[in-house]
Design a protein around this motif. Structure first.
Motif, mmCIF file in Angstrom:
data_model
loop_
_atom_site.group_PDB
_atom_site.id
_atom_site.type_symbol
_atom_site.label_atom_id
_atom_site.label_comp_id
_atom_site.label_asym_id
_atom_site.label_seq_id
_atom_site.Cartn_x
_atom_site.Cartn_y
_atom_site.Cartn_z
ATOM 1 N N ARG A 39 -5.046 19.962 81.495
ATOM 2 C CA ARG A 39 -3.991 19.462 80.602
ATOM 3 C C ARG A 39 -3.131 20.620 80.098
ATOM 4 O O ARG A 39 -3.603 21.738 79.956
ATOM 5 N N ASP A 40 -1.875 20.341 79.795
ATOM 6 C CA ASP A 40 -1.056 21.318 79.081
ATOM 7 C C ASP A 40 -1.540 21.379 77.638
ATOM 8 O O ASP A 40 -1.938 20.351 77.072
ATOM 9 N N VAL A 41 -1.503 22.569 77.070
ATOM 10 C CA VAL A 41 -1.995 22.722 75.693
ATOM 11 C C VAL A 41 -0.944 23.432 74.838
ATOM 12 O O VAL A 41 -0.377 24.449 75.251
ATOM 13 N N LEU A 42 -0.704 22.861 73.679
ATOM 14 C CA LEU A 42 0.124 23.528 72.672
ATOM 15 C C LEU A 42 -0.838 24.025 71.597
ATOM 16 O O LEU A 42 -1.401 23.230 70.840
ATOM 17 N N GLY A 43 -1.048 25.326 71.550
ATOM 18 C CA GLY A 43 -2.007 25.892 70.600
ATOM 19 C C GLY A 43 -1.281 26.561 69.452
ATOM 20 O O GLY A 43 -0.521 27.505 69.661
ATOM 21 N N LEU A 149 -0.915 28.195 86.922
ATOM 22 C CA LEU A 149 -1.090 28.099 85.472
ATOM 23 C C LEU A 149 -0.245 29.182 84.791
ATOM 24 O O LEU A 149 -0.261 30.339 85.190
ATOM 25 N N LEU A 150 0.504 28.755 83.779
ATOM 26 C CA LEU A 150 1.368 29.673 83.039
ATOM 27 C C LEU A 150 0.912 29.694 81.579
ATOM 28 O O LEU A 150 0.721 28.644 80.972
ATOM 29 N N VAL A 151 0.728 30.888 81.034
ATOM 30 C CA VAL A 151 0.410 31.001 79.602
ATOM 31 C C VAL A 151 1.586 31.684 78.911
ATOM 32 O O VAL A 151 2.021 32.760 79.339
ATOM 33 N N ILE A 152 2.100 31.062 77.882
ATOM 34 C CA ILE A 152 3.115 31.713 77.050
ATOM 35 C C ILE A 152 2.430 31.994 75.720
ATOM 36 O O ILE A 152 2.074 31.082 74.981
ATOM 37 N N PHE A 176 7.266 23.422 89.025
ATOM 38 C CA PHE A 176 7.317 22.376 88.007
ATOM 39 C C PHE A 176 5.925 21.798 87.743
ATOM 40 O O PHE A 176 5.603 21.368 86.640
ATOM 41 N N THR A 177 5.107 21.824 88.774
ATOM 42 C CA THR A 177 3.789 21.184 88.696
ATOM 43 C C THR A 177 2.700 22.050 88.062
ATOM 44 O O THR A 177 1.564 21.626 87.932
ATOM 45 N N ARG A 178 3.068 23.269 87.672
ATOM 46 C CA ARG A 178 2.005 24.138 87.138
ATOM 47 C C ARG A 178 1.518 23.600 85.781
ATOM 48 O O ARG A 178 2.202 22.840 85.110
ATOM 49 N N GLN A 179 0.332 24.083 85.401
ATOM 50 C CA GLN A 179 -0.216 23.777 84.070
ATOM 51 C C GLN A 179 0.311 24.836 83.090
ATOM 52 O O GLN A 179 0.472 25.999 83.470
ATOM 53 N N THR A 180 0.602 24.431 81.883
ATOM 54 C CA THR A 180 1.137 25.405 80.911
ATOM 55 C C THR A 180 0.317 25.406 79.618
ATOM 56 O O THR A 180 0.016 24.355 79.062
ATOM 57 N N LEU A 181 -0.009 26.601 79.163
ATOM 58 C CA LEU A 181 -0.670 26.774 77.859
ATOM 59 C C LEU A 181 0.288 27.574 76.995
ATOM 60 O O LEU A 181 0.755 28.640 77.402
ATOM 61 N N THR A 197 10.353 21.744 76.431
ATOM 62 C CA THR A 197 10.825 21.953 77.807
ATOM 63 C C THR A 197 9.693 22.389 78.725
ATOM 64 O O THR A 197 9.657 22.004 79.892
ATOM 65 N N PHE A 198 8.789 23.208 78.192
ATOM 66 C CA PHE A 198 7.765 23.783 79.058
ATOM 67 C C PHE A 198 6.532 22.904 79.249
ATOM 68 O O PHE A 198 5.837 23.021 80.238
ATOM 69 N N LEU A 199 6.248 22.063 78.258
ATOM 70 C CA LEU A 199 4.968 21.356 78.288
ATOM 71 C C LEU A 199 5.148 19.889 78.690
ATOM 72 O O LEU A 199 6.125 19.245 78.297
ATOM 73 N N HIS A 200 4.201 19.403 79.446
ATOM 74 C CA HIS A 200 4.218 17.993 79.827
ATOM 75 C C HIS A 200 3.021 17.306 79.182
ATOM 76 O O HIS A 200 1.889 17.652 79.463
ATOM 77 N N ASN A 201 3.329 16.373 78.320
ATOM 78 C CA ASN A 201 2.283 15.607 77.646
ATOM 79 C C ASN A 201 1.145 16.496 77.129
ATOM 80 O O ASN A 201 -0.026 16.303 77.491
#
Ligand code: AMP
Length: 472
Positions: A39-43, A149-152, A176-181, A197-201
């Motif tokens: 899952r994408d995570v907004l921490g 996987l991309l971590v910002i 576009f399909t990568r996972q983002t944290l 813009t960066f995170l999907h759900n």
């Protein structure tokens, strides 16, 4: 809760055992299962919460399957400063001891060619500052189309440093399909926009700093004159009279002041190193190492240079300049009183600074006690005369700053701190600065001389006098 319930691999669990960590921190407990579930995570978490391991540990688990291809990193971690990037690399080395993964650091200020040859060999984890990463990509030496996987990390600091346009460019180069944290300490509107813009759900995980961090900090103000040499004189007195002194970080608002103060303290016989964006990488690394291993007792730093650095066991924080932004005050004093230890944060207040002190007290919801006499009369503030962002730009300047100025990215974005966004570390009920327990209130100070007193350092405590090799 133990680490074994989070879904991490056996190899990673073994590395955690070796590191001696028994229980996951709240951000680790909440984020790791979601990361492993892709899952994408907004921490929303700041340094000190264990957020780095919250992405490093599941990444190690996930990277056990698959192999890296030349010039096509499998994962990408973006950090605002070189030191933070280096710290993340250290964590991969620490926890990834049982993994045969290739980790590369792409940061400004070090040889381009060495980085390039690492990329050729294939990289599982690429840790980068935005400017240098784009340099490699634009030279055609790096393809980001294989990033899974991309971590910002420290997104709000990226905003402060003017990196958002670079981050947006990088966002277009990864699939576009990568996972983002996505990690940030605060959530101003611009960061919310970037997150959208960066995170999907995404799963949103929000933690506050452990309450113990602030409860153990004694905060004090000390009045000084308006001249720079008077402030330096006050600082030296405060260092010499500090109780239970082990080591200290001294914060200045501007990098020029960092360099100046560093030279002054060295000339007065203090064992000090400095950290600011004009130093080359080897000088920065050497300074940090000297401070970490105890060789240097004083570290002079700007907010940008010190941001996010994991420096354990600091007994004192001195604010040589009162920060213009109250949220910087919170970050600064959070460098002491960590992990249940006591710490003392002393802020040197010139007449011109009283307005800034008021803003800090408003944000923290408490009055900070004066060590000694408060200043007699408030003088009109000239705050507006100072460049608002001076001292913040160092990381965003040029290729050596870990990023570069491009279009609107060249200028630091407007500040975003607000009381609502401040981490709870400084909640009024958690700090005990109003009535400090262990301060040694200074006696009312005699009038200060207009010129700096000669000081051969002969009356300094021995531990402050050890020679140090740091370069300015
Ligand atoms: P960070 O917030 O990532 O900068 O981490 C802050 C510090 O906490 C680092 O020194 C980590 O090594 C340490 N740390 C991370 N996870 C844990 C844990 N589960 N237990 C104890 N310490 C930890």
């Amino acid at each position: 809760m133990s680490f074994s319930h989070l879904g991490l691999s056996d190899k990673v669990i073994a590395a955690i055992d070796t590191a001696g960590y028994k229980t996951p921190t709240p951000i680790q407990e909440q984020a790791i299962p979601h990361v492993l579930a892709r899952r994408d995570v907004l921490g929303i978490a700041q340094t000190g919460t264990g957020k780095t391991a919250a992405f490093v540990l599941p990444m190690l688990t996930m990277l056990e399957k698959g192999r890296a291809r030349a010039r096509m990193p499998r994962t990408l971690i973006l950090e605002p400063t070189r030191e933070l990037a280096a710290q993340v690399e250290e964590q991969f080395i620490k926890y990834g001891a049982n993994h045969k993964l290739n980790v590369a650091l792409i940061i400004g200020g070090v040889s381009f060619d060495n980085q390039d040859s690492k990329l050729t060999r294939g990289v599982d984890v690429l840790i980068a500052t935005p400017g240098r990463l784009l340099d490699h990509s634009e030279r055609g030496r790096l393809l980001l189309s294989g990033v899974e996987l991309l971590v910002i990390d420290e997104a709000d600091r990226m905003l402060d440093m003017g990196f958002i346009p670079d981050i947006e460019r990088i966002g277009k180069l990864v699939p576009f399909t990568r996972q983002t944290l996505f990690f940030t300490a605060t959530m101003p509107p611009e960061i919310q926009r970037i997150a959208d813009t960066f995170l999907h759900n995404p799963v949103r995980v929000e933690v506050s700093k452990p309450a113990t961090a602030a409860t153990t900090i004694t905060q004090l103000l000390v009045a000084t004159g308006r001249e720079s040499h008077e402030k330096r004189d006050t600082l030296r007195r405060m260092i010499r009279s500090a109780e239970d002194f082990k080591n200290a970080i001294i914060f200045c608002n501007r990098k020029r002041e960092v360099a100046l103060l560093h030279r002054s303290l060295l000339s007065h016989g203090f064992n000090a190193v400095a950290l600011h964006g004009d130093l080359d990488q080897s000088a920065r690394t050497a300074a940090l190492e000297a401070f970490r291993n105890g060789e240097a007792k004083l570290l002079i730093a700007s907010d940008v240079a010190a941001r996010g650095l994991d420096i354990p066991d600091v007994s004192h924080v001195f604010n040589f300049d009162v920060p213009h932004h109250p949220d910087d005050y919170i970050h600064r004093i959070g460098r002491t009183g960590r992990a249940g230890k006591t710490g003392i944060a002393i802020t040197i207040v010139a007449p011109i600074d009283q307005k800034s002190v008021g803003a800090i007290e408003k944000l923290t919801g408490m009055k900070i006690a004066w060590a000694g006499e408060p200043p007699r009369a408030e003088e009109p503030s000239h705050e507006g005369e100072r460049p608002r962002h001076e001292g913040r730009q160092e990381g965003g300047k040029g290729r050596h700053g870990g990023g570069r100025q491009r279009g609107r990215g060249g200028r630091p974005a407007p500040r975003h701190g607000s009381p609502q966004q401040t981490p709870p570390a400084a909640a009024p009920d958690q700090a005990r600065s109003a009535q400090p327990q262990t301060p040694r209130p200074q006696q009312p100070q005699p009038p200060r001389e207009r010129t700096e007193e000669p000081d051969d350092g002969s009356h300094l405590p021995a531990f402050l006098l050890r020679p140090v090799s740091a370069k300015a």
